[in-house]
Scaffold this motif. Structure first.
Motif, mmCIF file in Angstrom:
data_model
loop_
_atom_site.group_PDB
_atom_site.id
_atom_site.type_symbol
_atom_site.label_atom_id
_atom_site.label_comp_id
_atom_site.label_asym_id
_atom_site.label_seq_id
_atom_site.Cartn_x
_atom_site.Cartn_y
_atom_site.Cartn_z
ATOM 1 N N LYS A 172 0.848 -1.197 0.000
ATOM 2 C CA LYS A 172 0.000 0.000 0.000
ATOM 3 C C LYS A 172 0.880 1.242 0.000
ATOM 4 C CE LYS A 172 -4.402 -1.387 1.839
ATOM 5 N NZ LYS A 172 -4.708 -2.170 3.044
ATOM 6 N N ILE A 173 0.489 2.214 -0.802
ATOM 7 C CA ILE A 173 1.239 3.470 -0.829
ATOM 8 C C ILE A 173 0.780 4.313 0.354
ATOM 9 C CG2 ILE A 173 1.858 5.496 -2.205
ATOM 10 C CD1 ILE A 173 2.491 2.916 -3.601
ATOM 11 N N ARG A 174 1.737 4.764 1.140
ATOM 12 C CA ARG A 174 1.363 5.566 2.293
ATOM 13 C C ARG A 174 1.495 7.059 1.964
ATOM 14 N NH1 ARG A 174 4.005 7.168 6.512
ATOM 15 N NH2 ARG A 174 2.857 7.449 8.455
ATOM 16 N N SER A 175 2.650 7.432 1.450
ATOM 17 C CA SER A 175 2.850 8.848 1.130
ATOM 18 C C SER A 175 4.050 9.002 0.214
ATOM 19 C CB SER A 175 3.106 9.647 2.404
ATOM 20 O OG SER A 175 4.312 9.211 2.992
ATOM 21 N N ILE A 176 4.167 10.181 -0.362
ATOM 22 C CA ILE A 176 5.396 10.516 -1.084
ATOM 23 C C ILE A 176 5.920 11.820 -0.493
ATOM 24 C CG2 ILE A 176 6.405 11.175 -3.288
ATOM 25 C CD1 ILE A 176 4.528 9.379 -4.692
ATOM 26 N N GLU A 177 7.156 11.784 -0.053
ATOM 27 C CA GLU A 177 7.754 12.934 0.613
ATOM 28 C C GLU A 177 9.148 13.138 0.067
ATOM 29 O OE1 GLU A 177 7.673 13.345 5.310
ATOM 30 O OE2 GLU A 177 6.806 11.478 4.584
ATOM 31 N N GLY B 170 10.611 12.982 -2.662
ATOM 32 C CA GLY B 170 11.140 11.967 -3.572
ATOM 33 C C GLY B 170 11.176 10.562 -2.988
ATOM 34 N N VAL B 171 10.782 10.400 -1.733
ATOM 35 C CA VAL B 171 10.774 9.065 -1.136
ATOM 36 C C VAL B 171 9.336 8.543 -1.111
ATOM 37 C CG1 VAL B 171 11.336 7.662 0.877
ATOM 38 C CG2 VAL B 171 12.709 9.690 0.319
ATOM 39 N N VAL B 172 9.154 7.380 -1.713
ATOM 40 C CA VAL B 172 7.834 6.770 -1.678
ATOM 41 C C VAL B 172 7.773 5.892 -0.437
ATOM 42 C CG1 VAL B 172 6.168 5.368 -2.918
ATOM 43 C CG2 VAL B 172 7.890 6.635 -4.185
ATOM 44 N N HIS B 173 6.840 6.185 0.462
ATOM 45 C CA HIS B 173 6.675 5.350 1.650
ATOM 46 C C HIS B 173 5.566 4.358 1.380
ATOM 47 C CE1 HIS B 173 9.216 7.926 4.169
ATOM 48 N NE2 HIS B 173 8.732 8.911 3.424
#
Ligand code: ADP
Ligand code: MG
Length: 474
Positions: A53-58, A60-63
Motif C-alpha cells: 500500500k502506498i502511504r505517502s510521497i515525501e 522523492g521518497v515513496v513510503h
C-alpha cells in the motif's frame, strides 16, 4: 506530503510544493504495477506486490507498507530498487522507496523501515542535464556489464559493447546490435552507459528508444523548438537509440535521425543502435540510412543455448541469494527457451514460491507454478524464426520473405517457409499471409498445397523440409 488515507477520495492540490496529485500517484503506481507484473509473472506479483500500500510521497521518497516483517525484508531485497527505477521513469522526482510494516500504531509514532537508495537515481540526478530536460530515458541499475552472462550466442556483441564503453576514441561507428526480443540488447546498451558514466562522467551519454526519439521530434515540431531539439541531440558524446525498427516507415523521423546521425559521426561522436533485425532486413527503412547503419560494426545476438540459459539462471539465483536445487535449474533451462526475460520471470516465480512454502522446490511444484509459461514455450517456434532459418538454408535474403519478387529461386523458399509456418505454429492462414509481406491467405493455401505436392515427387526436397522442421523444433 500526501496522506494515502485520503487517496482517491479528496484531492488537496497545490497546498504544498512537494505534493503530487493523488490521482497521478495512483496512475503511476498502476503503470509500475503493470510493468512489474509482466516482468515477474502473475504469481510473484500476487504474492509480493499486490499487498503493497502506498502511504505517502515525501521529498522523492515513496513510503509504502506491507503486512509483515518477512514481506518487508523480501520486498526490500528483491523489488524495492526495481519499483523505484520503474517509478522514476514515470516521475523524475522519485528517488527511493521506503518499506515499512503496517501496524495499528497511533499516527506519528516512528515506523520501522529500511530504505534503499537506487543507484541510477543518484547518478541520474547528479550528472544528466539531458535527462532533466526529459531527453534521456532512465537506466536500469541491474543492466550493468557485471550482471551480463557471456556465452557463445552473445560473446561477440558483448565484446563489441565493452570495446565501445572502454575506448577513448571511437573504434567503429555505429555499433549496430541486433537480435530477437529479450536477448539482452537493452541490457548491453545500459551497460555501456553505466560504464561510461562511471569511468568518464564528463562524457554525455544519451540513451533513448527510437519511439521516444520520435515523440520528442514530433513535440519539437509542434512547439517550434526543432533548433533546440537538434542542438540537444547533436551535442552529446554518445548517442544510443534502442529498437530502431520502430521508425521504419516513418519518413520524417528517419530523415531527422539520418541528419542527426551524420552530424554526430562527422564530429567523431559514438553512436550505438539496436534493432530486432539486421540493417538490411529492416523493411520500410530508407536505403541511405540502411547503408549508414551497415557502415560500422554489426553484431548479432543469437538465440540462447542451454548452457547460456543455465549460466544465467545460476547467476540470477546467486544475486537473489536463493537456493534452488540444480535439477530444477536444469529443468528451467531446458524448458524455457524463448528468451531471457521469460527465463528470469520463471526463476523469480519459483524463488517466490519456495520462499512462501519455506522449503526446497521440486520439479513437480515447478511445473505447477509455471504451467502457463511452460505451455507457451512448448509452441515456441515463431514465423520470424522459420523465415530466418529457411532463408539461411536456401541462401536468400531474409527480406525476400516479404518482397514481391516472383523468381523461382526466392518464391520456392518463401513457399516452404509458409508451409512450415502452417505446420509448426498456431497461426491462421491470413496471419501467416500478413507476415509474408501482406500476402493473401489464398497464397498461403496454395503454398501449402504446392509444397505437399513437391514432397511427394522429390525425395531430396522432402528430406530438406524434414531437416528444416527438426532444426526449428530444436
Ligand atoms: P532486449 O532488449 O534484447 O529485448 P533485454 O536487454 O531487455 O532484451 O533483456 C531481457 C532481460 O533478460 C533483462 O532482464 C536482462 O537483464 C536479461 N538478460 C538478457 N541477456 C542476459 C545475459 N546474457 N545475462 C544476464 N541477463 C540477461
Ligand atoms: Mg530492449
Amino acid at each position: 506530503m500526501i496522506d494515502a488515507t485520503s487517496m482517491g477520495t479528496t484531492s488537496h492540490k497545490g497546498e504544498d510544493s512537494n505534493e503530487m496529485d493523488q490521482d497521478v500517484i495512483a496512475a503511476q503506481w498502476n503503470t509500475v504495477n503493470d510493468q512489474l507484473r509482466g516482468e515477474i509473472g502473475e504469481a510473484a506479483f500476487q504474492s509480493w506486490i499486490k499487498p503493497i500500500k502506498i502511504r505517502s510521497i515525501e521529498n522523492g521518497v515513496v513510503h509504502v507498507t506491507v503486512p509483515t516483517r518477512f514481506m518487508r525484508d523480501w520486498v526490500v531485497a528483491h523489488y524495492a530498487e526495481r519499483i523505484a527505477t520503474l517509478w522514476q521513469s514515470e516521475s523524475l522526482e522519485i528517488a527511493s522507496l521506503e518499506v515499512s510494516v503496517r501496524s495499528d500504531r497511533a499516527p506519528g509514532q516512528p515506523r520501522e523501515g529500511i530504505r534503499r537508495q537506487t543507484q541510477p537515481v543518484n547518478e541520474a540526478s547528479r550528472n544528466m542535464s539531458a535527462e532533466r530536460q526529459g531527453m534521456s530515458a532512465a537506466l536500469d541499475s541491474r543492466f550493468v556489464f557485471d550482471n551480463f552472462v557471456v556465452g557463445k550466442p552473445n560473446e561477440f556483441a558483448y565484446a563489441a559493447a565493452r570495446r565501445i564503453a572502454e575506448a577513448e576514441s571511437v573504434p567503429f561507428n555505429p555499433l549496430f546490435l541486433y537480435g530477437g526480443v529479450g536477448l539482452g540488447k537493452t541490457h548491453l546498451m545500459h551497460g555501456i552507459a553505466w560504464h561510461i558514466r562511471q569511468t568518464t562522467p564528463e562524457r554525455t551519454v544519451l540513451y533513448l528508444s527510437a519511439e521516444k526519439f520520435m515523440h520528442r521530434f514530433v513535440q519539437a515540431i509542434r512547439e517550434s523548438t526543432t533548433m533546440d531539439f537538434k542542438d540537444q541531440f547533436r551535442s552529446v558524446d554518445v548517442l544510443m537509440i534502442d529498437d530502431v525498427q520502430f521508425i521504419a516507415g516513418k519518413e520524417s523521423t528517419q530523415e531527422e535521425f539520418f541528419h542527426t546521425f551524420n552530424a554526430l559521426v562527422d564530429q567523431g561522436r559514438q553512436i550505438v543502435i539496436s534493432a530486432d533485425k539486421s540493417p538490411s532486413d529492416l523493411v520500410g527503412m530508407e536505403e541511405r540510412l540502411i547503408s549508414r547503419l551497415n557502415c560500422g560494426l554489426v553484431a548479432d545476438i543469437h538465440a540462447t543455448t542451454y548452457e547460456l540459459r543455465l549460466g544465467i539462471l545460476q547467476s540470477k539465483a546467486a544475486q537473489m541469494r536463493a537456493e534452488i536445487p540444480s535439477k530444477v535449474m536444469e529443468f528451467l533451462a531446458h524448458k524455457i527457451t524463448s528468451n531471457v526475460r521469460e527465463l528470469e520471470g520463471g526463476l523469480n516465480r519459483v524463488v517466490a514460491h519456495a520462499q512462501l512454502i519455506g522449503r526446497e522446490i521440486s520439479i513437480e511444484a515447478t511445473q505447477d507454478v509455471l504451467h502457463d509459461l511452460l505451455r507457451a514455450n512448448d509452441r515456441r517456434v515463431t514465423i520470424e524464426e522459420i523465415q530466418k532459418q529457411v532463408a539461411n538454408h536456401f541462401n536468400i535474403r531474409l527480406s525476400d520473405m516479404h518482397s514481391a519478387r516472383r523468381a523461382r529461386s526466392v518464391a520456392r523458399p518463401r513457399q516452404v517457409a509458409m508451409y512450415l509456418a502452417k505446420q509448426l505454429t498456431a497461426r491462421s492462414l491470413p496471419e501467416i499471409g500478413r507476415k509474408f509481406g501482406g500476402r493473401d491467405h489464398t497464397t498461403v493455401m496454395h503454398a501449402v498445397k504446392k509444397v505437399d505436392e513437391l514432397k511427394g515427387l522429390d525425395t531430396g526436397f522432402a528430406e530438406d523440409i524434414e531437416l528444416l522442421r527438426r532444426m526449428l523444433e530444436g
